[in-house]
Design a protein around this motif. Sequence first.
Motif, PDB file in Angstrom:
ATOM      1  N   ALA A  29     -13.961  10.932  -1.687  1.00 53.95           N
ATOM      2  CA  ALA A  29     -12.595  11.187  -1.524  1.00 53.95           C
ATOM      3  C   ALA A  29     -11.821  10.815  -2.963  1.00 53.95           C
ATOM      4  N   VAL A  30     -12.233   9.738  -3.565  1.00 56.31           N
ATOM      5  CA  VAL A  30     -11.538   9.424  -4.811  1.00 56.31           C
ATOM      6  C   VAL A  30     -12.162  10.495  -5.877  1.00 56.31           C
ATOM      7  N   ARG A  31     -13.151  11.016  -5.870  1.00 57.67           N
ATOM      8  CA  ARG A  31     -13.357  11.827  -7.052  1.00 57.67           C
ATOM      9  C   ARG A  31     -12.644  13.066  -6.593  1.00 57.67           C
ATOM     10  N   SER A  32     -12.417  13.460  -5.241  1.00 58.12           N
ATOM     11  CA  SER A  32     -11.870  14.632  -4.910  1.00 58.12           C
ATOM     12  C   SER A  32     -10.259  14.711  -5.381  1.00 58.12           C
ATOM     13  N   ILE A  33      -9.601  13.469  -5.281  1.00 55.03           N
ATOM     14  CA  ILE A  33      -8.367  13.335  -5.961  1.00 55.03           C
ATOM     15  C   ILE A  33      -8.236  13.388  -7.219  1.00 55.03           C
ATOM     16  N   LEU A  34      -9.198  12.771  -8.005  1.00 54.52           N
ATOM     17  CA  LEU A  34      -9.133  13.013  -9.274  1.00 54.52           C
ATOM     18  C   LEU A  34      -9.425  14.499  -9.849  1.00 54.52           C
ATOM     19  N   LYS A  35     -10.151  15.227  -9.217  1.00 53.09           N
ATOM     20  CA  LYS A  35     -10.538  16.682  -9.607  1.00 53.09           C
ATOM     21  C   LYS A  35      -9.187  17.517  -9.160  1.00 53.09           C
ATOM     22  N   ALA A  36      -8.453  17.186  -8.048  1.00 53.90           N
ATOM     23  CA  ALA A  36      -7.209  17.892  -7.706  1.00 53.90           C
ATOM     24  C   ALA A  36      -6.026  17.478  -8.584  1.00 53.90           C
ATOM     25  N   GLU A  37      -5.941  16.264  -8.945  1.00 57.85           N
ATOM     26  CA  GLU A  37      -4.812  15.726  -9.913  1.00 57.85           C
ATOM     27  C   GLU A  37      -4.975  16.501 -11.514  1.00 57.85           C
ATOM     28  N   ARG A  38      -6.119  16.723 -11.697  1.00 61.76           N
ATOM     29  CA  ARG A  38      -6.401  17.498 -13.090  1.00 61.76           C
ATOM     30  C   ARG A  38      -5.667  18.786 -13.096  1.00 61.76           C
ATOM     31  N   LEU A  39      -5.636  19.326 -11.964  1.00 61.76           N
ATOM     32  CA  LEU A  39      -5.174  20.883 -11.848  1.00 61.76           C
ATOM     33  C   LEU A  39      -3.731  20.915 -11.712  1.00 61.76           C
ATOM     34  N   ARG A  40      -3.089  19.900 -11.567  1.00 61.00           N
ATOM     35  CA  ARG A  40      -1.519  19.750 -11.453  1.00 61.00           C
ATOM     36  C   ARG A  40      -1.003  20.740 -12.722  1.00 61.00           C
ATOM     37  N   ARG A  41       0.183  21.325 -12.257  1.00 63.43           N
ATOM     38  CA  ARG A  41       0.532  22.339 -13.222  1.00 63.43           C
ATOM     39  C   ARG A  41       1.285  21.369 -14.409  1.00 63.43           C
ATOM     40  N   LYS A  42       1.974  20.269 -14.061  1.00 68.57           N
ATOM     41  CA  LYS A  42       2.557  19.384 -14.967  1.00 68.57           C
ATOM     42  C   LYS A  42       1.715  18.887 -16.235  1.00 68.57           C
ATOM     43  N   ARG A  43       0.137  18.960 -15.850  1.00 68.96           N
ATOM     44  CA  ARG A  43      -0.712  18.474 -17.122  1.00 68.96           C
ATOM     45  C   ARG A  43      -1.211  19.527 -17.699  1.00 68.96           C
ATOM     46  N   ILE A  44      -0.684  20.768 -17.552  1.00 64.27           N
ATOM     47  CA  ILE A  44      -1.081  21.841 -18.448  1.00 64.27           C
ATOM     48  C   ILE A  44       0.195  22.457 -19.035  1.00 64.27           C
ATOM     49  N   PRO A  45       0.894  22.092 -19.913  1.00 59.40           N
ATOM     50  CA  PRO A  45       2.027  22.565 -19.964  1.00 59.40           C
ATOM     51  C   PRO A  45       1.911  24.110 -21.066  1.00 59.40           C
ATOM     52  N   TRP A 105       0.794  -1.389   0.022  1.00 55.66           N
ATOM     53  CA  TRP A 105       0.071  -0.045  -0.071  1.00 55.66           C
ATOM     54  C   TRP A 105       0.843   1.361   0.033  1.00 55.66           C
ATOM     55  N   LYS A 106       1.937   1.294   0.588  1.00 53.14           N
ATOM     56  CA  LYS A 106       2.820   2.718   0.637  1.00 53.14           C
ATOM     57  C   LYS A 106       3.363   2.850  -0.669  1.00 53.14           C
ATOM     58  N   LYS A 107       3.364   2.086  -1.681  1.00 51.20           N
ATOM     59  CA  LYS A 107       3.837   2.429  -3.141  1.00 51.20           C
ATOM     60  C   LYS A 107       2.644   3.062  -3.877  1.00 51.20           C
ATOM     61  N   TYR A 108       1.592   3.438  -3.218  1.00 51.67           N
ATOM     62  CA  TYR A 108       0.518   3.906  -3.769  1.00 51.67           C
ATOM     63  C   TYR A 108       0.473   5.741  -3.458  1.00 51.67           C
ATOM     64  N   ASP A 109      -0.194   6.473  -4.592  1.00 52.31           N
ATOM     65  CA  ASP A 109       0.041   7.917  -4.363  1.00 52.31           C
ATOM     66  C   ASP A 109      -1.015   8.347  -3.044  1.00 52.31           C
ATOM     67  N   TYR A 110      -2.086   7.557  -3.120  1.00 44.67           N
ATOM     68  CA  TYR A 110      -3.231   7.597  -2.070  1.00 44.67           C
ATOM     69  C   TYR A 110      -3.899   6.415  -1.453  1.00 44.67           C
ATOM     70  N   VAL A 111      -4.334   6.521  -0.538  1.00 44.07           N
ATOM     71  CA  VAL A 111      -4.963   5.402   0.272  1.00 44.07           C
ATOM     72  C   VAL A 111      -6.409   5.857   0.696  1.00 44.07           C
ATOM     73  N   VAL A 112      -7.425   5.244   0.342  1.00 48.74           N
ATOM     74  CA  VAL A 112      -8.678   5.495   0.750  1.00 48.74           C
ATOM     75  C   VAL A 112      -9.400   4.451   1.285  1.00 48.74           C
ATOM     76  N   ILE A 113     -10.032   4.713   2.616  1.00 52.68           N
ATOM     77  CA  ILE A 113     -10.340   3.470   3.505  1.00 52.68           C
ATOM     78  C   ILE A 113     -12.012   3.484   3.070  1.00 52.68           C
ATOM     79  N   ASN A 114     -12.711   2.305   2.598  1.00 58.22           N
ATOM     80  CA  ASN A 114     -13.952   2.285   2.302  1.00 58.22           C
ATOM     81  C   ASN A 114     -14.689   1.917   3.186  1.00 58.22           C
ATOM     82  N   ASP A 115     -14.975   2.708   4.557  1.00 60.71           N
ATOM     83  CA  ASP A 115     -15.963   2.282   5.543  1.00 60.71           C
ATOM     84  C   ASP A 115     -17.239   2.648   5.280  1.00 60.71           C
ATOM     85  N   ASP A 116     -17.262   3.557   4.395  1.00 63.45           N
ATOM     86  CA  ASP A 116     -18.644   4.099   4.015  1.00 63.45           C
ATOM     87  C   ASP A 116     -18.389   4.611   2.522  1.00 63.45           C
TER      88      ASP A 116
END
Length: 233
Positions: free
Chosen positions: A194-210, A176-187
């Motif tokens: 949480a997963v959707r928030s990660i996706l939205k944030a990663e879309r805004l990374r500077r490197k993805r918009i050269p 698990w430590k080799k992954y960028d994020y860990v999400v606990i699915n208790d709900d």
Amino acid sequence: MSEKRAGTTVSSQQADDERRGLMLVLSSPSGAGKSTIARLLLEQEKNLRMSVSVTTRPRRTSEVDGVHYHFITQDKFTKMADQDELLEWATVHGNSYGTPRELVENSLSDGSDVLFDIDIAGTFQLYDKMREDVVSIFILPPSIAEMRARLTKRAEDSEEVILKRMKTAVSEMSEWKKYDYVVINDDLDRAYDAVRSILKAERLRRKRIPSLEPLIDAMVEDLQDVVDQSKQD
């Protein structure tokens, strides 16, 4: 003041239109709810598509070529692997499965995100080939007891198969430590958000918009022009 500099503008829509897509990888032990989260993402994220693998397995009557898998011969598969046309691949129960490089790279270039529902071995192969494009999330169950309860509740597997899946989970969860994020699915709702928030944030990374770099550089020059002009006035 230069009209060219004064007219430099940027917009969030332009940045989104010119963004490079990303590879969203979901991995988990059986019973963690990964497939449900993947299904919800595909239903609600319009710019996300599922990676469609090639396989040498015979097509089932309920499957559509190009939708569920791209069904190819073993000779074709071997050729693709030898020519580095697969980002990741594996042989399971005598059948080969793999991710075609060209289809994924075309999607990323078009600004589309690609979802991968793969195991840890496949994830690490993607790391080796295209690490900068990969966003990996490990989905965890809240407890081993809950994981077993979910597997039993599905009523899809025998007790022997369930124990085999849990044995496999030992090695999976150890990575698990080799992954960028860990999400606990208790709900489920919270885990999905949480997963959707990660996706939205990663879309805004500077490197993805050269394309932003020259525009922002131009805006800095615009600003300098304004400062210089004010000094002259």
